[in-house]
Design a protein around this motif. Structure first.
Motif, short mmCIF file in Angstrom:
data_model
loop_
_atom_site.label_atom_id
_atom_site.label_comp_id
_atom_site.label_asym_id
_atom_site.label_seq_id
_atom_site.Cartn_x
_atom_site.Cartn_y
_atom_site.Cartn_z
N GLY A 189 0.81 -1.21 0.00
CA GLY A 189 0.00 0.00 0.00
C GLY A 189 0.84 1.26 0.00
N SER A 190 0.17 2.38 -0.10
CA SER A 190 0.86 3.67 -0.06
C SER A 190 0.02 4.68 0.72
N VAL A 191 0.68 5.71 1.17
CA VAL A 191 0.00 6.76 1.92
C VAL A 191 -0.90 7.56 0.98
N LEU A 192 -0.48 7.73 -0.25
CA LEU A 192 -1.30 8.45 -1.23
C LEU A 192 -2.63 7.72 -1.45
N ALA A 193 -2.57 6.42 -1.56
CA ALA A 193 -3.80 5.64 -1.73
C ALA A 193 -4.68 5.77 -0.49
N ALA A 194 -4.07 5.82 0.69
CA ALA A 194 -4.84 5.97 1.93
C ALA A 194 -5.54 7.33 1.97
N VAL A 195 -4.85 8.36 1.56
CA VAL A 195 -5.45 9.70 1.54
C VAL A 195 -6.60 9.75 0.53
N MET A 196 -6.42 9.12 -0.61
CA MET A 196 -7.47 9.10 -1.61
C MET A 196 -8.68 8.30 -1.13
N ILE A 197 -8.45 7.24 -0.36
CA ILE A 197 -9.56 6.48 0.21
C ILE A 197 -10.36 7.37 1.15
N VAL A 198 -9.68 8.10 2.01
CA VAL A 198 -10.38 8.96 2.97
C VAL A 198 -11.16 10.05 2.24
N LEU A 199 -10.56 10.64 1.22
CA LEU A 199 -11.23 11.73 0.51
C LEU A 199 -12.39 11.24 -0.35
N PHE A 200 -12.12 10.26 -1.20
CA PHE A 200 -13.12 9.87 -2.21
C PHE A 200 -14.08 8.77 -1.76
N TYR A 201 -13.71 8.03 -0.74
CA TYR A 201 -14.60 6.99 -0.25
C TYR A 201 -15.25 7.40 1.08
N GLY A 202 -14.67 8.41 1.72
CA GLY A 202 -15.19 8.84 3.02
C GLY A 202 -15.82 10.21 3.01
N LEU A 203 -15.01 11.23 2.82
CA LEU A 203 -15.49 12.60 2.99
C LEU A 203 -16.45 13.05 1.88
N LEU A 204 -16.12 12.77 0.64
CA LEU A 204 -16.98 13.24 -0.46
C LEU A 204 -18.38 12.62 -0.42
N PRO A 205 -18.50 11.29 -0.34
CA PRO A 205 -19.86 10.73 -0.26
C PRO A 205 -20.60 11.15 1.01
N LEU A 206 -19.87 11.26 2.11
CA LEU A 206 -20.50 11.66 3.36
C LEU A 206 -21.04 13.09 3.27
N ALA A 207 -20.27 13.98 2.66
CA ALA A 207 -20.72 15.36 2.50
C ALA A 207 -21.98 15.43 1.64
N ILE A 208 -22.02 14.64 0.58
CA ILE A 208 -23.19 14.63 -0.30
C ILE A 208 -24.42 14.11 0.44
#
Length: 94
Positions: free
Chosen positions: A27-46
């Motif tokens: 894994g990578s930290v970049l992938a972890a950040v993208m998971i949090v942003l695109f799988y967590g924060l963005l759908p949750l905000a919507i």
């Protein structure tokens, strides 16, 4: 209250997934950040925005009704009760 509980649970799962991605050997930290942003924060905000729409409409309606009440109160003729009214009205002559 339920919506907040769901949001906290969703973010917990998303952060755990991101941590698993960040600490895995491939894994990578970049992938972890993208998971949090695109799988967590963005759908949750919507979802929270859509779920909060009725409450925003209710607040707007209450604000408009309060403004209309103030406007109606300022435009209403002042009616004096009892003796004050008689003193304020000029005597009518016939």
């Amino acid at each position: 209250m339920i919506l907040i509980l769901i949001a906290v649970g969703w973010m917990y799962v998303t952060v755990m997934m991101a941590l698993a991605e960040a600490f895995s050997p491939q894994g990578s930290v970049l992938a972890a950040v993208m998971i949090v942003l695109f799988y967590g924060l963005l759908p949750l905000a919507i979802v929270l925005y859509i779920a909060g729409t009725p409450q925003r409409k209710r607040r707007l309606r209450q604000k408009q009704m309060a403004e209309q009440a103030v406007q109606a109160e300022t435009q209403a003729p002042k009616v004096l009760p009892g003796p004050e009214r008689a003193a304020a009205d000029p005597p009518q002559q016939s």
